[in-house]
Scaffold this active site. Structure first.
Site, PDB file in Angstrom:
ATOM      1  N   THR A 111      -0.699  18.767   2.931  1.00 55.68           N
ATOM      2  CA  THR A 111       0.148  17.651   2.512  1.00 55.68           C
ATOM      3  C   THR A 111       1.095  18.113   1.413  1.00 55.68           C
ATOM      4  O   THR A 111       0.844  19.114   0.728  1.00 55.68           O
ATOM      5  CB  THR A 111      -0.686  16.481   1.973  1.00 55.68           C
ATOM      6  OG1 THR A 111      -1.350  16.898   0.776  1.00 55.68           O
ATOM      7  CG2 THR A 111      -1.692  15.990   2.997  1.00 55.68           C
ATOM      8  N   CYS A 168      -5.292  20.842   5.477  1.00 55.56           N
ATOM      9  CA  CYS A 168      -5.400  19.385   5.442  1.00 55.56           C
ATOM     10  C   CYS A 168      -6.388  19.008   6.530  1.00 55.56           C
ATOM     11  O   CYS A 168      -6.319  19.536   7.649  1.00 55.56           O
ATOM     12  CB  CYS A 168      -4.040  18.729   5.705  1.00 55.56           C
ATOM     13  SG  CYS A 168      -4.140  16.931   5.879  1.00 55.56           S
ATOM     14  N   LYS A 199      -3.240  10.140  10.991  1.00 60.95           N
ATOM     15  CA  LYS A 199      -3.641   9.008  10.154  1.00 60.95           C
ATOM     16  C   LYS A 199      -3.290   7.664  10.798  1.00 60.95           C
ATOM     17  O   LYS A 199      -3.923   6.636  10.499  1.00 60.95           O
ATOM     18  CB  LYS A 199      -3.008   9.114   8.760  1.00 60.95           C
ATOM     19  CG  LYS A 199      -3.675  10.155   7.858  1.00 60.95           C
ATOM     20  CD  LYS A 199      -3.111  10.109   6.455  1.00 60.95           C
ATOM     21  CE  LYS A 199      -3.780  11.125   5.530  1.00 60.95           C
ATOM     22  NZ  LYS A 199      -5.175  10.797   5.225  1.00 60.95           N
ATOM     23  N   CYS A 248     -11.315  16.483   2.003  1.00 57.22           N
ATOM     24  CA  CYS A 248      -9.890  16.224   1.755  1.00 57.22           C
ATOM     25  C   CYS A 248      -9.382  17.304   0.823  1.00 57.22           C
ATOM     26  O   CYS A 248      -9.839  17.408  -0.323  1.00 57.22           O
ATOM     27  CB  CYS A 248      -9.699  14.849   1.119  1.00 57.22           C
ATOM     28  SG  CYS A 248      -7.998  14.523   0.587  1.00 57.22           S
ATOM     29  N   ASN A 249      -8.459  18.118   1.305  1.00 57.42           N
ATOM     30  CA  ASN A 249      -7.907  19.184   0.480  1.00 57.42           C
ATOM     31  C   ASN A 249      -7.150  18.645  -0.721  1.00 57.42           C
ATOM     32  O   ASN A 249      -7.282  19.146  -1.831  1.00 57.42           O
ATOM     33  CB  ASN A 249      -6.980  20.071   1.321  1.00 57.42           C
ATOM     34  CG  ASN A 249      -7.720  20.968   2.276  1.00 57.42           C
ATOM     35  OD1 ASN A 249      -8.146  22.055   1.925  1.00 57.42           O
ATOM     36  ND2 ASN A 249      -7.899  20.507   3.507  1.00 57.42           N
ATOM     37  N   THR A 250      -6.347  17.600  -0.506  1.00 58.54           N
ATOM     38  CA  THR A 250      -5.523  17.074  -1.589  1.00 58.54           C
ATOM     39  C   THR A 250      -6.378  16.536  -2.727  1.00 58.54           C
ATOM     40  O   THR A 250      -6.021  16.648  -3.905  1.00 58.54           O
ATOM     41  CB  THR A 250      -4.578  15.972  -1.074  1.00 58.54           C
ATOM     42  OG1 THR A 250      -3.927  16.429   0.113  1.00 58.54           O
ATOM     43  CG2 THR A 250      -3.528  15.633  -2.118  1.00 58.54           C
ATOM     44  N   ALA A 251      -7.537  15.970  -2.398  1.00 60.65           N
ATOM     45  CA  ALA A 251      -8.439  15.448  -3.425  1.00 60.65           C
ATOM     46  C   ALA A 251      -8.928  16.543  -4.365  1.00 60.65           C
ATOM     47  O   ALA A 251      -9.310  16.268  -5.510  1.00 60.65           O
ATOM     48  CB  ALA A 251      -9.630  14.751  -2.773  1.00 60.65           C
ATOM     49  N   ASP A 281      -4.300   6.773  -1.772  1.00 62.90           N
ATOM     50  CA  ASP A 281      -3.692   7.967  -1.186  1.00 62.90           C
ATOM     51  C   ASP A 281      -3.442   9.017  -2.262  1.00 62.90           C
ATOM     52  O   ASP A 281      -2.798   8.747  -3.279  1.00 62.90           O
ATOM     53  CB  ASP A 281      -2.378   7.601  -0.495  1.00 62.90           C
ATOM     54  CG  ASP A 281      -1.805   8.768   0.290  1.00 62.90           C
ATOM     55  OD1 ASP A 281      -1.020   9.540  -0.307  1.00 62.90           O
ATOM     56  OD2 ASP A 281      -2.157   8.927   1.468  1.00 62.90           O
ATOM     57  N   ARG A 282      -3.953  10.207  -2.046  1.00 66.09           N
ATOM     58  CA  ARG A 282      -3.873  11.265  -3.040  1.00 66.09           C
ATOM     59  C   ARG A 282      -2.447  11.785  -3.209  1.00 66.09           C
ATOM     60  O   ARG A 282      -1.960  11.975  -4.328  1.00 66.09           O
ATOM     61  CB  ARG A 282      -4.798  12.438  -2.648  1.00 66.09           C
ATOM     62  CG  ARG A 282      -6.283  12.189  -2.886  1.00 66.09           C
ATOM     63  CD  ARG A 282      -6.909  11.112  -2.005  1.00 66.09           C
ATOM     64  NE  ARG A 282      -6.755  11.414  -0.587  1.00 66.09           N
ATOM     65  CZ  ARG A 282      -6.795  10.503   0.378  1.00 66.09           C
ATOM     66  NH1 ARG A 282      -6.933   9.220   0.086  1.00 66.09           N
ATOM     67  NH2 ARG A 282      -6.670  10.840   1.642  1.00 66.09           N
ATOM     68  N   THR A 283      -1.768  12.025  -2.108  1.00 68.26           N
ATOM     69  CA  THR A 283      -0.404  12.558  -2.183  1.00 68.26           C
ATOM     70  C   THR A 283       0.543  11.580  -2.878  1.00 68.26           C
ATOM     71  O   THR A 283       1.368  11.983  -3.709  1.00 68.26           O
ATOM     72  CB  THR A 283       0.113  12.891  -0.773  1.00 68.26           C
ATOM     73  OG1 THR A 283      -0.622  14.014  -0.258  1.00 68.26           O
ATOM     74  CG2 THR A 283       1.593  13.263  -0.806  1.00 68.26           C
TER      75      THR A 283
END
Length: 244
Positions: free
Chosen positions: A135, A204, A175, A93-96, A57-59
């Site tokens: 996120t 996201c 999710k 995936c934006n967070t990635a 999980d990136r966050t």
């Protein structure tokens, strides 16, 4: 012989680094097929998709809640897709993209920058005050805020209460495999309106799924932007008015 489009440009094979999350991965695959101006199977983009749910999980990593760094796993997937014959990569995936520089530096293939493309779309719309729904990991790294400021736009992020609702919609609903809660979305959209946003980015990919389920209109959907950009980058044309 390599296939080419009507302009003689070589058509590229698209690699999708998926699993981040699984439903968003399937959604962008569907988006690309539906958005491509094609009349036969052979007119569509050749895609190679990984759906690697082992990517941490990136966050959680960004917030220090986990020591499992997602970047090395994503980098290994760039190698897998390169070996499979991909010419260009996307990460839905934006967070990635908080790890974009590290991943791109290690990749043998170009990676389309989802956040830059999305913010560019907002700038082309003449946006001024841009709401960022993403996120907590993405918000914390400031990648969207920095990109907006480069274009002279004012980024607006939710306060702690509204951000908690955004995270609940992402993690507790999408999710978790549940339908998007329209009441949660009403709270979020009302807050963005009260903050004076003239444009709101769904930053996201799970929110892109929310957009589909709740039939949202008027928002800049980062996953849709990525799909359209990938189609054009690979040498194909985007079909308009698809209903996505």
């Amino acid at each position: 012989m390599e296939p080419s489009n009507n302009n003689g440009m070589k058509k590229k094979t698209l690699g999708i680094i998926g699993g981040v999350g699984p439903l968003a991965t399937m959604f962008i695959g569907e988006m690309i097929v539906r958005l491509t101006d094609a009349e036969t199977d052979q007119d569509h983009i050749n895609m190679i998709i990984t759906n690697n749910t082992n990517i941490p999980d990136r966050t959680s990593f960004i917030l220090g809640e986990s020591k499992d760094n997602p970047a090395p796993v994503i980098i290994s997937d760039t190698e897998r897709l390169h070996n499979a014959g991909a010419d260009v990569l996307v990460i839905p995936c934006n967070t990635a993209h908080s790890f974009y520089e590290e991943i791109q530096k290690s990749s043998k293939l170009p990676i389309i920058h989802m956040i830059n493309e999305t913010v560019t779309r907002a700038a082309k719309r003449g946006a001024n005050r841009v709401g960022i729904l993403a996120t907590t990991g993405t918000i914390t790294t400031g990648v969207y805020q920095s990109a907006c400021e480069k274009y002279g736009m004012v980024p607006i992020v939710p306060d702690a209460h509204i951000q908690a609702v955004v995270m609940s919609l992402i993690y507790d609903d999408i999710k978790a495999g549940k339908p998007a809660d329209s009441d949660k979305w009403s709270i979020i959209s009302r807050a963005m309106e009260e903050a004076g946003c003239d444009t709101v980015i769904l930053g996201c990919t799970e929110l892109s799924v929310v957009g589909k389920e709740l039939k949202l209109v008027g928002y800049i959907d980062s996953l849709l932007v990525l799909a359209e950009t990938a189609i054009q980058y690979c040498g194909y044309k985007v079909k308009r008015k698809t209903g996505i």
